[in-house]
Design an enzyme around this catalytic site. Structure first.
Site, PDB file in Angstrom:
ATOM      1  N   GLU A   1      -7.527   3.729   3.218  1.00 36.57           N
ATOM      2  CA  GLU A   1      -7.618   2.878   4.399  1.00 36.57           C
ATOM      3  C   GLU A   1      -6.828   3.392   5.585  1.00 36.57           C
ATOM      4  OE1 GLU A   1      -5.599   2.700   1.870  1.00 36.57           O
ATOM      5  OE2 GLU A   1      -5.111   0.595   1.532  1.00 36.57           O
TER       6      GLU A   1
ATOM      7  N   ASP B   1      -5.211   0.525  -1.263  1.00 37.38           N
ATOM      8  CA  ASP B   1      -3.996  -0.011  -1.884  1.00 37.38           C
ATOM      9  C   ASP B   1      -4.321  -0.876  -3.094  1.00 37.38           C
ATOM     10  OD1 ASP B   1      -2.482   1.290  -0.029  1.00 37.38           O
ATOM     11  OD2 ASP B   1      -2.150  -0.451   1.250  1.00 37.38           O
TER      12      ASP B   1
ATOM     13  N   ASP C   1      -3.235  -3.822  -4.049  1.00 37.62           N
ATOM     14  CA  ASP C   1      -3.097  -5.276  -3.987  1.00 37.62           C
ATOM     15  C   ASP C   1      -4.449  -5.916  -3.693  1.00 37.62           C
ATOM     16  OD1 ASP C   1      -3.471  -4.536  -1.389  1.00 37.62           O
ATOM     17  OD2 ASP C   1      -1.523  -5.232  -0.663  1.00 37.62           O
TER      18      ASP C   1
ATOM     19  N   GLU D   1      -5.694  -7.157  -0.913  1.00 40.15           N
ATOM     20  CA  GLU D   1      -6.330  -6.662   0.305  1.00 40.15           C
ATOM     21  C   GLU D   1      -6.981  -5.303   0.056  1.00 40.15           C
ATOM     22  OE1 GLU D   1      -6.705  -8.136   3.362  1.00 40.15           O
ATOM     23  OE2 GLU D   1      -5.896  -9.927   2.404  1.00 40.15           O
TER      24      GLU D   1
ATOM     25  N   TYR E   1       4.896   2.184  -3.216  1.00 39.61           N
ATOM     26  CA  TYR E   1       4.153   1.161  -2.495  1.00 39.61           C
ATOM     27  C   TYR E   1       5.061   0.012  -2.078  1.00 39.61           C
ATOM     28  CZ  TYR E   1       0.225  -1.816  -1.233  1.00 39.61           C
ATOM     29  OH  TYR E   1      -0.657  -2.597  -0.535  1.00 39.61           O
TER      30      TYR E   1
ATOM     31  N   ARG F   1       4.421  -3.093  -0.926  1.00 37.85           N
ATOM     32  CA  ARG F   1       4.059  -4.506  -1.107  1.00 37.85           C
ATOM     33  C   ARG F   1       4.108  -4.805  -2.599  1.00 37.85           C
ATOM     34  NH1 ARG F   1       0.483  -2.830   3.009  1.00 37.85           N
ATOM     35  NH2 ARG F   1       0.997  -3.811   5.001  1.00 37.85           N
TER      36      ARG F   1
ATOM     37  N   HIS G   1       3.456  -2.901  -9.895  1.00 39.97           N
ATOM     38  CA  HIS G   1       3.849  -2.155 -11.087  1.00 39.97           C
ATOM     39  C   HIS G   1       5.288  -1.680 -11.024  1.00 39.97           C
ATOM     40  CE1 HIS G   1      -0.315  -2.250 -12.287  1.00 39.97           C
ATOM     41  NE2 HIS G   1      -0.680  -1.645 -11.177  1.00 39.97           N
TER      42      HIS G   1
END
Length: 916
Positions: free
Chosen positions: A9, A96, A98, A100, A324, A326, A371
């Site tokens: 993205e 990603d 998550d 989103e 990551y 988030r 994770h």
């Protein structure tokens, strides 16, 4: 050889992945979401515009089916991706991990409709090993995660599009009623209400230095008088200013008089050690960062707001320097633990390396999407130190990486160990049990014997004053009964403090504690409530506006469930249930909208629209007046009007400054504002030329002067005060001078007028289309024609002037992929440019001493705002005069229709923005 297309993205993420993959991989970016619900009426396709649900973009009667529209700026991206698909054998979706990110992957599948094998590729860090593992162990798109994201999006649209219009009708346009945003605003307003109710209480104590016979001295504070402990701030009721429990507790309130009498008695009196106590303590290191704790700590230690923190963290992740960003997890992988322990041993030695790794367990109920914690990412056996990668990072990225690096290392280091000491000293000049009671002082100290993790990291605090009070302090070795000499006793006056306003870090903390929203959304929520004029910043504190008070009042009284923390937290748990496949999305949405035995959102909206009293909603009582009575005024309220808030008392009104804090409106300030307003109704005098009255008034944006009244046929002329002027020094003469501008001071040799005026950016002169700003040495009132001609003869500060030499040049900046940055001196001050974006250099920075990391950060911040919007050129008026009346009528009708359409579109956009 198999050819693969990988879609991520972010362009930065695509470039970083490309470094680890060979020529058989094409890595391309979707540049975020490619489609979403329609943002305006213009986005709705013609084939559904007639449907009653088209306005929402959600077909409620058809299981809440969403209407997805490809963003206009993403149509080109879709075409490019489809073209690339024709030349590859496999498609990897690497967005990603998550909700989103999962939704972006699903939307890509829906639009691209690939006819080749598709694999979902997930990873937590962008390192060669992690990417190779992700390629080798792909999975399918998780439809449950997608449905959870879709459910959240639909609920936010329903709340935004149905409740926000009520705010427009009852308060003012431009407001929004976001699901999580509304709870955050309620918390901020309720904290301000507590400050408004707060009544300060005064209390006194004594502090003195005591000296041992060997000459060692230390400070101690008065603790008690006999059996009564001295009252401190926590013993007072914040709403009454009196001791709690009606003063019936064993707390002794010391007055100013009592403190002075006690001081006179204690000077020179004998004292001895009553008791000593020493207790060992251990302090465990904090866990590695989650999204929430990173935002909090960056706020405390770096003074970063949540948005700034997440922007820097996003870049660090995409560049492959941290994992990551988030995540709700505090877990570290085996590889991460090995790298952390290796870094500790290299930097601090084996004495700071525990025998076993620490394992942390998160407190968050639903951390299934994450994770690992936020930590450094590295290909090496140990993590890169901040200094090793400093030159390829911006200033913000460098500082945030150092914070993450230190916190990660500290989390695997030993506990800190030390001793807490308490010494009590009693006055020995009085017999026990007599009146007056004996004074007892107390000294506390803390010493760290083994720093452990503190060698690498000290956690920040939301209460710095309390942190200072608990600082390390070693007390001398003393024994019970040992005599001490009192020196330098002093009385100290204290006042209780109102509850502190929320800083961004404190708000993030309380939102997470209540389970409201997701930490990954906090940055956008806080940014939204500031852009929507619900709050403004005072230092680091978030201050609510009176518009926020009105919104919270309406929501509390008519949509109470929407602003309850329990409801919002429960909704987050339900969304997690959808992502786990335990809750059906459609059934949940039906219950939210239609209700389940009780009214859902649909019923609440339609019932409340009729019963809400707009005038009452927009009237806020000043609850901080207590027992005080405003001089000759009663029932003073704040009204939220179309043009801003104002005070009202009967027939009297007074404008409120834009930066006034609600808790500052005490009786003195209120009377002052009313008196200033009343003075504005009384003219300073009369203009001798027009015969109109001249006033000095105070508006939302400061004081100004006015010629004439609003009920005159012509609109009254107004002029702002100059920057150096004080409202107290403005008389009729000064007011008339200000109102005389713009003024012709003469003509040039060709007969063109030279006009002097006071504009938005300060005083300036104009000759035809040629303008110049007055310099600091010039004054608007006294500038002459000759001086104006001198300034007009000088080269322009913008336009076709010869460029100045750069103040600094940074060539081939690695952090921006070898772009050259220049620091230039412009019309409005120094700025940094990369050739496309210009970023202003703050006044706090010396442009000639700017470092490359600071320059990079300024450009990144400017890029994040996007390209500047181009001003639309006004269409030239038609010169045709034939059939003037007919054309005018049709044109007027057409313009009215356009304005109506435009208004509808813009208000719908308002409803959508900030609904999280």
């Amino acid at each position: 050889m198999t050819k693969r297309l990988i879609i991520v993205e972010s362009p930065t993420k695509a470039k970083t992945l490309g470094k680890f993959l060979g020529p058989d991989y094409i890595v391309q970016s979707s540049v975020g979401h490619i489609r979403d619900l329609p943002a305006s009426a213009a986005d709705i396709p013609d084939n559904v515009k007639g449907e009653k649900w088209a306005r929402l973009g959600i077909d409620i009667e058809n299981d809440f089916a969403p209407l997805y529209i490809v963003h206009s700026d993403k149509k080109k991206v879709i075409r490019e991706l489809k073209a690339l698909l024709k030349g590859v054998d496999e498609l990897y979706l690497a967005t990603d991990e998550d909700r989103e990110g999962e939704a972006i992957s699903w939307h890509l599948l829906e639009e691209l409709k690939p006819k080749i094998p598709v694999k979902r590729m997930v990873f937590h860090e962008i390192t060669k090993e992690a990417i190779q593992h992700a390629v080798e162990a792909p999975r399918d798109v998780d439809r449950d995660l997608v449905e959870a994201q879709e459910a959240r999006r639909i609920i936010d649209r329903l709340v935004g599009y149905e409740v926000s219009p009520i705010l427009w009708k009852k308060i003012r346009t431009g407001l929004s009623a976001g699901r999580v945003q509304s709870v955050a605003i309620r918390m901020i307003v309720e904290r301000e209400e507590a400050r408004m109710r707060f009544i300060p209480a005064e209390y006194w104590d004594l502090v003195a230095r005591f000296r041992t016979e060997s000459g060692e001295d230390f400070e101690a504070r008065l603790h008690s008088l006999g059996d009564e402990t001295l009252a401190s701030g926590r013993d007072f009721d914040p709403e009454t200013g009196r001791l709690k429990d009606g003063g019936s507790s064993s707390r002794k309130l010391l007055s100013a008089k009592g403190a002075r009498e006690l001081l006179d008695r204690l000077v020179g009196s004998p004292h001895s050690v009553l008791s000593t106590e020493e207790k060992p303590f251990t302090q465990k290191p904090p866990a590695p960062f989650t999204t929430s704790t990173l935002q909090q700590e960056a706020g405390r230690k770096l003074s970063f707001d949540a948005k700034r923190t997440m922007r820097a963290a996003q870049r660090l992740y995409e560049l492959g320097h941290i994992t990551y960003m988030r995540t709700d997890s505090v877990h570290l992988s085996k590889e991460a633990l090995a790298a952390t322990r290796s870094s500790i041993e290299v930097l601090y030695g084996k004495d700071f390396l525990p025998s076993e790794a620490r394992i942390y367990k998160g407190k968050v109920k639903n951390a299934q999407e994450a994770h690992e914690a936020i930590r450094p990412a590295s290909e090496k056996k140990h993590f890169s130190t901040p200094s090793e990668i400093e030159e390829i990072l911006s200033a913000d990225e460098s500082r945030l990486y150092e914070l993450v690096w230190k916190r990660t290392l500290a989390s695997q280091m030993p506990d800190a160990r030390g001793r807490k000491m308490t010494v009590r000293i009693e006055e020995t000049g009085l017999p026990s049990g007599t009146n007056p009671p004996r004074a007892i002082f107390q000294a506390t100290g803390k010493v760290v014997d083994y720093p452990g993790f503190l060698r690498a990291y000290v956690e920040g605090s939301d209460d710095p004053e309390a942190e200072l009070a608990d600082r390390d302090r070693l007390l001398p070795e003393v024994k019970e009964g040992q005599s001490l000499a009192i020196e330098e006793p002093q009385t100290e006056q204290h006042f209780t403090k109102a509850p502190a306003r929320f800083s961004e870090a404190a708000l993030v903390k309380v939102l997470e504690e209540h389970g409201v929203g997701r930490p990954s959304t906090y940055a956008s929520i806080i940014d939204t409530i500031q852009r929507r004029d619900y709050t403004f910043k005072k230092a680091q504190a978030l201050v609510p506006t009176f518009a926020a008070f009105a919104v919270v009042r309406l929501l509390r009284e008519h949509f109470s469930e929407l602003v309850e923390t329990e409801f919002t937290a429960r909704l987050e748990e339900d969304l997690d249930g959808i992502s786990n496949g335990k809750i059906d999305k459609v059934s949940y949405l039906k219950e939210f909208w239609f209700g389940n035995g009780t009214g859902g959102l649909e019923k609440m909206v339609h019932q409340n629209l009729e019963i809400i009293d707009a005038r009452e909603t927009c009237s806020i009582a000043l609850i901080n007046q207590g027992d005080q009575v405003l001089r000759n005024r009663e029932d003073v309220i704040v009204r939220v009007g179309r043009y801003g808030p104002y005070l009202e008392a009967g027939e009297e009104t007074a404008n409120l400054p834009v930066d006034v804090c609600p808790d500052e409106l005490d009786s003195e300030r209120v009377n002052e504002l009313f008196e200033n307003s009343a003075r504005g109704d009384e003219p300073l005098g009369t203009d001798p030329d027009s015969g109109k009255p001249v006033y000095q008034k105070s508006g939302r944006f400061g004081p100004y002067v006015q010629l004439g009244d609003h009920d005159d046929e012509e609109k009254p002329k107004m002029a702002s005060l100059l920057k150096e002027m004080s409202a107290d020094n403005v008389d009729l003469e000064v007011a008339l001078k200000l109102l005389s501008f713009p003024k012709v001071v003469g003509q040039d040799e060709t007969g063109v007028d030279i006009v002097v005026s006071n504009g938005r950016y300060g005083p300036y002169i104009k000759r035809g289309d040629d303008t110049r700003s007055l310099q600091e040495s010039d004054h608007l009132f006294t500038v002459t024609k000759e001086r104006c001609l001198e300034l007009l003869a000088q080269p322009k500060t913008r336009g076709r002037r010869a460029p100045k030499e750069p103040l600094a040049v940074f060539e081939e900046v690695k952090a921006l992929e070898n772009v050259t940055l220049k620091v230039l001196d412009g019309r409005f001050g120094p700025y940094v440019t990369d050739g496309e974006y210009n970023a202003t250099v703050p006044k706090s920075m010396d442009p000639r001493k700017l470092t490359v990391s600071e320059a990079v950060q300024l450009i990144l911040d400017r890029r994040a705002k996007g390209p500047a919007k181009k001003k639309k050129k006004k269409k030239a008026a038609s010169k045709k005069t034939a059939k003037r009346k007919t054309v005018k009528k049709k044109g007027t009708a057409r313009k009215t229709a356009k304005k109506t359409t435009r208004k509808r579109v813009s208000t719908k956009k308002v409803a959508e923005k900030g609904t999280e």
